[in-house]
Scaffold this motif. Structure first.
Motif, PDB file in Angstrom:
ATOM      1  N   THR A  30      47.211  19.352  90.662  1.00  0.00           N
ATOM      2  CA  THR A  30      46.422  20.574  90.871  1.00  0.00           C
ATOM      3  C   THR A  30      47.310  21.795  91.101  1.00  0.00           C
ATOM      4  O   THR A  30      46.806  22.910  91.156  1.00  0.00           O
ATOM      5  CB  THR A  30      45.477  20.420  92.078  1.00  0.00           C
ATOM      6  OG1 THR A  30      46.250  20.280  93.283  1.00  0.00           O
ATOM      7  CG2 THR A  30      44.570  19.216  91.914  1.00  0.00           C
ATOM      8  N   SER A  71      43.161  20.610  83.278  1.00  0.00           N
ATOM      9  CA  SER A  71      43.586  21.923  82.771  1.00  0.00           C
ATOM     10  C   SER A  71      45.106  22.031  82.778  1.00  0.00           C
ATOM     11  O   SER A  71      45.702  22.617  81.865  1.00  0.00           O
ATOM     12  CB  SER A  71      42.970  23.039  83.622  1.00  0.00           C
ATOM     13  OG  SER A  71      41.566  23.061  83.466  1.00  0.00           O
ATOM     14  N   GLN A  72      45.744  21.469  83.796  1.00  0.00           N
ATOM     15  CA  GLN A  72      47.198  21.462  83.847  1.00  0.00           C
ATOM     16  C   GLN A  72      47.782  20.518  82.784  1.00  0.00           C
ATOM     17  O   GLN A  72      48.825  20.800  82.186  1.00  0.00           O
ATOM     18  CB  GLN A  72      47.685  21.048  85.239  1.00  0.00           C
ATOM     19  CG  GLN A  72      47.394  22.057  86.334  1.00  0.00           C
ATOM     20  CD  GLN A  72      48.067  23.398  86.082  1.00  0.00           C
ATOM     21  OE1 GLN A  72      49.208  23.464  85.638  1.00  0.00           O
ATOM     22  NE2 GLN A  72      47.349  24.479  86.360  1.00  0.00           N
ATOM     23  N   LYS A  92      40.838  20.631  87.455  1.00  0.00           N
ATOM     24  CA  LYS A  92      42.105  21.323  87.682  1.00  0.00           C
ATOM     25  C   LYS A  92      43.265  20.537  87.086  1.00  0.00           C
ATOM     26  O   LYS A  92      44.153  21.097  86.436  1.00  0.00           O
ATOM     27  CB  LYS A  92      42.333  21.532  89.179  1.00  0.00           C
ATOM     28  CG  LYS A  92      41.376  22.501  89.849  1.00  0.00           C
ATOM     29  CD  LYS A  92      41.690  22.636  91.334  1.00  0.00           C
ATOM     30  CE  LYS A  92      40.715  23.575  92.017  1.00  0.00           C
ATOM     31  NZ  LYS A  92      40.997  23.665  93.488  1.00  0.00           N
TER      32      LYS A  92
END
Length: 224
Positions: A198, A100-101, A97
């Protein structure tokens, strides 16, 4: 002069004054970023009066191999800022997560050479250079932009617990220190922001505060 015309003229004359007051009140300090990780509070005497001044932690240097095999130090990041994170390649939950950010952050500042991303593994016994090369490829890490670093376990443990102040795991021996935090590190190697990596809204705040820090660099004639 008619009352209506007088009112309009008065408003026109008042607008610059209101704009000046607004900028004076909000323009300078509104976007001032705080500094994190205090080391101590010093007392100094100024004009016969004692003043307390907080001294914030300056991150010490590191030298660690990246996913390309190139050794990266904090000196390689000087002149700009970087976003630091801690992960391990086999992490099934928070790490994907967070990364991905971080892809969003990389894309936002793709053409800004002063912004780098630095991800430290907390499981160097597994996360070799070869493993990190595949891991970096999975997240589209741009060479020279986003560094995935591995190396000596004791050094990485020191970075996590002593420099970034992550809670040490229970037990005497260094263990895996895990965090979903992102750290905004300025060109003086001080932490200027901490974010939950996240949460998209927190990452939006990170992106905004990176832009604020770059703006201050662009308008800082002192060079500090």
């Amino acid at each position: 002069m008619r009352p209506k015309q007088t009112l309009v003229l008065g408003l026109i004359l008042l607008l610059p004054v209101l704009a000046f007051l607004f900028l004076k009140t909000f323009g300078t300090n509104r976007f001032a970023l705080p500094t994190y990780l205090p080391d101590r509070v010093d007392s100094t005497q100024v004009g016969g009066e004692w003043q307390r001044d907080t001294v914030f932690h300056t991150l010490r240097d590191f030298r660690l191999p990246s996913q390309s095999g190139r050794v990266v130090s904090q000196q390689d990041l000087k002149g700009g800022l970087y976003v630091a994170s801690f992960f391990f390649a086999t992490c099934p939950g928070a790490c994907p997560k967070v990364n991905s950010q971080l892809m969003r952050v990389q894309e936002k500042f793709r053409k800004e050479p002063r912004v780098k991303l630095v991800s430290f593994t907390v499981d160097p016994e597994h996360d070799s250079v070869a493993v990190l090369a595949r891991y970096a490829e999975r997240y589209g890490a741009i060479a020279g932009k986003w560094f995935f670093l591995t190396g000596n376990k004791a050094e990485l443990y020191r970075l996590a617990t002593e420099e970034f102040r992550l809670p040490a795991p229970a037990g005497a021996a260094p263990g895996i220190v895990h965090s979903q935090n992102l750290y905004l590190v300025d060109r003086n190697h001080q932490v200027r922001g901490i974010y939950d990596g996240t949460k998209p809204r927190e990452v939006e705040r990170l992106i905004t505060e990176i832009s604020v820090l770059l703006y201050t660099y662009d308008h800082d004639k002192s060079g500090h």
